[in-house]
Structures are given as structure tokens and as C-alpha cells.
Design an enzyme around this catalytic site. Structure first.
Site, short mmCIF file in Angstrom:
data_model
loop_
_atom_site.label_atom_id
_atom_site.label_comp_id
_atom_site.label_asym_id
_atom_site.label_seq_id
_atom_site.Cartn_x
_atom_site.Cartn_y
_atom_site.Cartn_z
N LYS A 105 0.82 -1.23 0.00
CA LYS A 105 0.00 0.00 0.00
C LYS A 105 0.84 1.27 0.00
O LYS A 105 0.51 2.25 -0.66
CB LYS A 105 -0.94 0.02 1.20
CG LYS A 105 -0.19 -0.07 2.52
CD LYS A 105 -1.05 -0.63 3.63
CE LYS A 105 -0.18 -1.22 4.72
NZ LYS A 105 -0.24 -2.66 4.81
N GLU A 129 -5.19 -6.35 -4.51
CA GLU A 129 -6.31 -6.49 -3.57
C GLU A 129 -5.83 -6.51 -2.11
O GLU A 129 -6.48 -5.95 -1.22
CB GLU A 129 -7.07 -7.78 -3.88
CG GLU A 129 -8.28 -8.07 -3.01
CD GLU A 129 -9.42 -7.09 -3.22
OE1 GLU A 129 -10.00 -7.06 -4.31
OE2 GLU A 129 -9.73 -6.32 -2.28
N GLY A 134 -6.82 -6.12 3.92
CA GLY A 134 -6.43 -7.54 3.98
C GLY A 134 -7.31 -8.45 3.16
O GLY A 134 -7.36 -8.35 1.93
N ILE A 136 -10.51 -8.67 2.93
CA ILE A 136 -11.83 -8.22 2.48
C ILE A 136 -11.79 -7.90 0.99
O ILE A 136 -11.02 -7.05 0.57
CB ILE A 136 -12.29 -6.97 3.24
CG1 ILE A 136 -12.16 -7.18 4.74
CG2 ILE A 136 -13.72 -6.61 2.86
CD1 ILE A 136 -12.44 -5.92 5.56
N GLY A 187 0.69 -8.19 19.91
CA GLY A 187 1.16 -8.28 18.53
C GLY A 187 0.30 -7.51 17.54
O GLY A 187 0.51 -7.61 16.34
N GLU A 190 3.07 -2.54 16.41
CA GLU A 190 4.51 -2.76 16.33
C GLU A 190 5.23 -1.97 17.42
O GLU A 190 4.66 -1.07 18.05
CB GLU A 190 5.01 -2.34 14.95
CG GLU A 190 4.37 -3.20 13.87
CD GLU A 190 4.95 -2.94 12.49
OE1 GLU A 190 6.17 -2.83 12.37
OE2 GLU A 190 4.15 -2.84 11.54
N LYS A 205 -3.95 3.69 2.34
CA LYS A 205 -5.11 2.94 1.88
C LYS A 205 -6.19 3.88 1.35
O LYS A 205 -6.85 3.60 0.35
CB LYS A 205 -5.66 2.07 3.02
CG LYS A 205 -4.68 0.96 3.41
CD LYS A 205 -5.02 0.36 4.77
CE LYS A 205 -4.10 -0.81 5.11
NZ LYS A 205 -4.25 -1.24 6.52
N GLY A 304 -2.94 -9.70 8.97
CA GLY A 304 -2.58 -11.05 9.39
C GLY A 304 -2.09 -11.85 8.20
O GLY A 304 -2.47 -11.60 7.06
#
Lengths: 429, 429
Positions: A105, A129, A134, A136, A187, A190, A205, A304
């Protein structure tokens, strides 16, 4: 059937899942594509490192450039992220006629034009995509399903880290610092959370979404960006008391006259009844409003390894099918060539809390200031009294410039001891 | 650039919106496709009828067959619905190498194989996004975005009429009959509401969704179907009291071993915390669970002229682009060739209310019967006493066959005066 050869750049959280799925679902992928896929090589930074997936050591290489330009490679998947060397590698691959699937991105928002131009010249596909929200399916619906409609607005939660933090603040009353710390422990954030909490990730995005929605070229520099670091537990509690919840939103909206658009990322209060208000933890969700389709919502996991790899593999199947058919998918569409207008021209609403002197005439002077800037007041409520007196005001819709000028004026009013908080209100129009 | 010629079959609620949008957005559509679209003709039943859109009378014809086979026609849009003459017309068009965009769920669910075969032989496209869930981009995401993933389950509200009725019953306490009457008055339900309230419409959509999700051939005959006409205000109130809401669901689920799937449409109780529980009025929403992507939700308007036309136009742009590129989109994918298993093999849970005699030993005998059929009980609650005593039981997961046998057994128990209601429970696993 001759296999299609795939080069993978990066073998981290996403890359290792891509390898796993290519292996586990090899038969399904071959049936859906019409030819088998073969992993031609995996470019990594260090060869000896332990990985989350078993990879034939013979496939590993540190020479990414040689890999992406190899004659036998058909498709390149880029999941290393960042601007360089990702850009040079993608351009090199596209220039040699390969198709590219990327989740990058930051690069698309910084310099998508260069990538798209390379794809056009090489006559290959550039699919991305996985770069927004992610797993979706969002970019394909915008680019293809809504290709016969006119998108008016995109309003979304596109950063899981900040949604996790704001959700914790909302449900437990935690401070920003404590919620961030918990997100880091789990997690979700960061060690250096800047890209997420300052809105850079969401802004990239937003730029990609605005470009697709409005068929125009949009970069991260076009995006007005505010993060969530200044949001206090008091802001969250006060929003909650009024039936609102604070979310970091990415908003792309066509102007009333249709000749420009605004694109912005900032925290905003939305009504608890709004479908986006129910988006919990690290989930993402995006509202799309189109002229004929009406309101649509897309919801799912925004990040993820496995969810992002699912999006990458969907694109991989598409570009592989295109190669077999000797064609390519829809190119970048920028024909509308609209420009982003400055944030000041954006029409929005504000919630303002003012610490004021508790004496007669205060409301009149405050109201007069709003009127002076042509900002009309929807509701006003006085809370507490004496030294704790607070005026809580929600405005009607006005330009962001008028709202900012009003806030400036309020700070200078002698009867206002402090502007305790200012927050935009969205999702109730 | 030479225009692409479009023949339209039907000029009703959807067709008239298609014409309006093709006209209003002509410049945008041409830019997105790379060539202008031209309406070549509109097939209608009666020429003189008043329409919701202005159409050049010279374009109107009652000879649909001549129109779809005209040499200069590139693309046919079918929005007349029903099995015949729609099937013959679509097959005639595809056989002549045209591409077809259709919203015809009944035909696709009854005899999709014939249409797909005609598309394959004619080397044209058959697109049908508008056939399920109106404006919601759902089929393209299933067919393309999730092409690299393994869909485990699709769970959706795909019929707006029944959702409107059940939502009214839930929010106002109305009976089915009163809610249906209101839906008819407002135009959400037809004079003969059978197709909606008996679940035929949802079953056709479920067949289409299952076929795409599991890469297999599925017809309406494979779908276990129950409608909502038997649902009482008491059922709705009782669900509400337990924190559930009743929705008519279309459920397509892969079996545990992955070798078959179940596809069914029936009312079910879902927890109020489930995202589908918040889908109000005539809206549609579909949950998709995939192995890597996790849970995704798609939400929007499932019917209506403009929303359905938006989906038709998205497909129109896609097939037009494909024709210009001399290619076609993904064909029907049935390589997995899985079969639907009978409803009895489906694993689900039940909520049962029993009118029982209020005396010692009743619960023991009821529990014994459940145990005999290997159905384990999750919760049991006694309500009222004396002649009003009611046992409310929620089971754990079991096969539908075992649950049905248990209900049969309960009806025969002398201590059970009546099985007051039985409802499946979904969405909490």
C-alpha cells in the site's frame, strides 16, 4: 499443461502463508486456473533464517533482481513492503512482461503511477487487492462490480491496530498509552507504532481507495491525515455518554458538484447505531455509497498472514487466468482526472467541549462567534458549574475551514478558559 | 471507436433503470470500457405501455428472438425473469456468440448447466451478479477474490421481503399475517407472496451461492427449503426473551470431511450479537467463512430497480471489456464435483418449547429421550407451572436426522402435551 512459474519476493508473515497455501491447495488452484502453479524462487534478505513454512533451500535467493527478471518467471508476488527495493523490482518485472501481485500500500500510494505505467508498457497485470483491508474483497468490487455505478463516498475503518486501541479505550476506559501497550503485547501494534497510530497506514489505503472510487490519480500527499495519539480517555467517555464511539476513519467523498473529492484520515465520532460502530477489535470494515447501489458494507479481517495471503492468492488466480487467456485485467482508470480539494473545503460537523466561566452571557457570546463564521449549532448542553462549567456543542454541517476558524476564535475568547476537545462527527447524514 | 451494441430483454422495474443509467452515465461507461455502448433494441411484451423511462419507440420490439440473434448485437441483458422464454432467448444469444448479463436467479438455479454450456460453446460471457443479493458485490468476490481460498460456509439473509416481515414481527410484536400485509402495502411483498415467504426465492439464490462456493453444480432441487409462514408472534417474542432474533437464512456449508456440502433455507434463531442480527428491514447481508480469509460480511440492498441495475451495469462493463479484449471471464467452475448431502446429515442445533405436565419425573423422561437419540442438551429451563408448565430446551449440535427423530419421539411422549415450537439455532459456533 505447462506450469505457470511464480517468483515470490519476501518470506515473512504473509510470504510464508502464500507458500503454504500454494502448496496445500495446489490441486484446487490448478483446476481453477487451468494450469498448475510452480514456485520458481523466493527472494529473502538472509538465507539461513528460520521460517514459518518449509521451503526447498534451492528456491531461496538473495538476488531478487535476478529472480524477477528470469525468463521463465511468469508472475511475481511482492510482499516485502516499503518503497525500495520493492519499486525497482516491480518495475523490472513488469517491464519484462511479467504480471505482478502486490500487497504494498505504501508504494502504491506514493508512486502508483510508475507501477501502472510499467504494467501498461509491459502488457502485464498489476493486481493489489491485499494492499487495502487484507482479506476483504474491496478493490475488485470497486474496480469491477461498481464499474457501472457512480461512487459518492467511501467511509471505512482500514487500520486494525488503531481500531483495536480505540475499541479497548471504549470498552475498558483505558488511556491511549495503556491500550497501545496492550496492543503491542498482543502483537496488534509494532514496537514503533507511528505508521499506524499517526494514520500513515490508513492514509495510504485511503489514497488507493479514492483513486479507484473516483477514477483519478491520488497519492498519499493528497490525503489530510490526523492520528489518534491525542485522544484521551475523557474524549472516549464523553463520546460514549452521548451515544457515539470514536473511530479512526478513512473518508473519500465526492464533492456536491462532482468536480473534486476530499480524502482524509482522522478520528471521528460516529453514532453507536452506525454499522461501523459495531466493528470491534482489529477488524476492518468499509462503507461504500454509490448512486444506484445505495449503501454497501464490506467487513472482515484487515491484516494477518493468512487473510492477506488469501487476497494475494485470489489475485494470483486472476492474473494466472489472464496470462493463459493471453489477456490482462482492467488497467488503471484515471480518465475522470478529478483533483483532491483542500481539507478546508470538506464539509463535516464538530463536537466541541469548552471550559467556560459560569456566568450569564457566556452562551450568547459563544453563539455569536459561531454565527460570525456561519457555523450553525445543532445542540448545546451545559455540564457542571462554577469552575467546572463546560459547554458541549455539536454543530450542523459546515466547511472544515469555517469550523477551524471558529475553534481558533473560541480559543481567543476571554470567557473560554480552554477548548477541552474538538472532534469531527461523521456517519449520521 | 465502434460502439458495442446492447439488446435489452424487459423494460420493467430493473430494465427501465438499466436504460436510464446507460443514458445518464454514457460518457463514464464509454471511458471505463474503452468504447461507447449503444442500445440496439428493447424487447417488451406490449409496445404501447407507459414506462418509467423514456425510450425511443423505434427501439421497442415484441420479437425478442429476432432481437437477441441480430448480427449487430454484441451483448444481451435479460431482466424478464422466469424460466421461459428467458432460457430459450439466452441460449439463442449465447449460441450466436453474444455475451449475456442476467439477473435471473430462478433460471440459473433450475437449469444453469444449459446456460453455462451455451456460453462455453459460443465462447461468450455469462455474468449474473444481479441474480443474488441485488447490488451487493457477492458473486464476483466468491468467484474471483476468493479463488485462492477454500470457502467453508456461506450464511446469509438473501430475501428482503422475509427479512422485512421478520424484522417487523421482532420490533413491533406483529403477527406474520399483519407484517405481511404491511410489507404488501409498502411494495416489499407481492400480491402472491409465495415465492418469498415459502423460501423459493432464497433457495434459488442458495443454489447459486453453493455452486460458486464449492465449485460444483447445484440446482434448486438440492436445497432443503422451509418458509416463514408458520412463525408466530410467540416464537419471535420467545426468541427475543432469550437474546435471539429469528431470520430466514440461506446456509451453504461444506461437511467436516470436505467431501460434500449441505444447502438449505429455513428460519433460524441467531444470537442478537451476531452481525446478521442487526440487518434490518429489507436489507440483505451475507457472511462468508473461508479457511484463510476468516469471516467476511457483505451488506447492502438486495433488491429494487436501481440497486439491481447497478449490478447489471457492473457486469455489462466487464463483459464489454472482455469482448473488446477478445477474451471472456472465468467460466463455470464445477471441477470439485461435490454432491449436496441430505438435510438429515446436516449438523445444527435446536430450540424446543414443550408444553408438559407439571409433575416430578417429567424432565428425567424428556432428558432420557434426548439421550436415546444421542442429542445432548445445552440448557433447559422450566417456565410457568401447573397446566401452563413449559420446558424450553436448547440442544448441542447434532445431525438434523437425530434432532427430527427426537422431536418425533417428544410428540409421542404421554407427559408432553404439545411441542409448542421447534426452531434451529445458528450463528453461535
Amino acid at each position: 499443461m505447462k506450469p505457470l512459474k511464480v517468483a515470490l519476493l519476501g518470506c515473512g508473515v504473509v510470504g510464508s502463508q502464500v507458500i503454504r497455501l500454494m502448496h496445500e491447495q495446489a490441486a484446487d488452484l490448478a483446476a481453477r486456473i487451468g494450469a498448475p502453479l510452480e514456485l520458481a524462487g523466493v527472494a529473502v534478505r538472509r538465507l539461513g533464517r528460520k521460517r514459518d513454512v518449509e521451503v526447498d533451500p534451492a528456491l531461496l535467493t538473495t538476488d531478487a533482481e535476478a529472480l524477477v527478471t528470469r525468463d521463465d518467471v511468469d508472475i511475481v508476488i511482492e510482499v516485502i513492503g516499503g518503497i525500495e527495493p520493492a519499486r525497482s523490482l516491480i518495475v523490472a518485472a513488469l517491464s519484462k512482461g511479467k504480471s505482478v501481485v502486490t500487497a504494498n500500500k505504501a508504494l502504491l500510494a506514493e508512486d502508483g503511477a510508475t507501477l501502472h505505467e510499467a504494467a501498461r508498457q509491459g502488457n502485464g497485470d498489476l493486481y493489489f487487492e491485499a494492499s487495502v483491508a487484507g482479506a476483504i474483497p474491496l478493490l475488485r468490487p470497486l474496480r469491477e462490480s461498481l464499474a457501472g455505478d457512480r461512487v459518492k463516498r467511501v467511509l471505512g475503518i482500514v487500520n486494525g491496530t488503531t481500531n483495536y486501541i480505540l475499541d479497548k479505550m471504549d470498552t475498558t476506559g483505558a488511556s491511549f498509552t495503556d491500550a497501545l501497550e496492550e496492543a503491542q503485547t498482543l502483537g496488534y501494534a509494532e514496537a514503533d507504532p507511528t505508521a499506524d497510530v499517526e494514520g500513515f497506514d490508513a492514509a495510504a489505503k485511503a489514497a488507493i481507495l479514492a483513486g479507484l472510487a473516483f477514477h483519478s490519480r491520488v497519492t498519499a500527499a493528497d490525503v489530510h491525515r490526523e492520528g489518534i495519539t491525542e485522544i484521551t480517555a475523557t474524549d472516549v467517555a464523553s463520546a460514549k455518554a452521548m451515544g457515539y464511539v470514536i473511530k479512526l476513519l478513512a473518508i473519500c467523498a465526492r464533492s456536491e458538484d462532482g468536480r473534486s473529492f476530499g480524502v482524509r484520515v482522522h478520528p471521528a465520532m460516529i453514532p453507536r447505531s452506525h454499522p461501523l460502530a459495531g466493528v470491534r477489535e482489529a477488524y476492518n470494515a468499509v462503507f461504500v455509497e454509490a448512486e444506484s447501489a445505495g449503501q454497501l458494507m464490506f467487513y472482515g479481517k484487515g491484516a494477518g498472514g493468512a487473510p492477506t495471503a488469501s487476497a494475494v492468492l485470489g489475485d494470483l488466480v486472476a492474473v494466472a487466468r489472464n496470462r493463459l487467456a493471453g489477456t490482462h485485467g482492467p488497467e488503471e482508470s484515471t480518465y475522470a482526472d478529478l483533483a483532491a480539494h483542500p481539507m478546508g473545503d470538506t464539509v463535516t460537523r464538530c463536537h466541541v467541549a469548552l471550559d467556560v466561566a459560569d456566568k450569564p452571557g457566556v452562551l450568547a457570546r459563544v453563539a455569536e462567534l459561531f454565527a460570525k463564521h456561519d457555523v450553525s449549532i445543532q445542540t448545546v448542553r451545559q455540564e457542571g458549574h462554577g469552575d467546572d462549567a463546560q459547554l458541549v456543542i455539536v454543530t450542523h454541517r459546515a466547511t472544515d475551514a469555517a469550523l477551524s476558524a471558529t475553534m481558533e476564535g473560541l480559543r481567543e475568547l476571554d470567557i473560554v478558559r480552554a477548548v477541552a476537545s474538538v472532534m469531527r462527527v461523521e456517519g449520521d447524514d
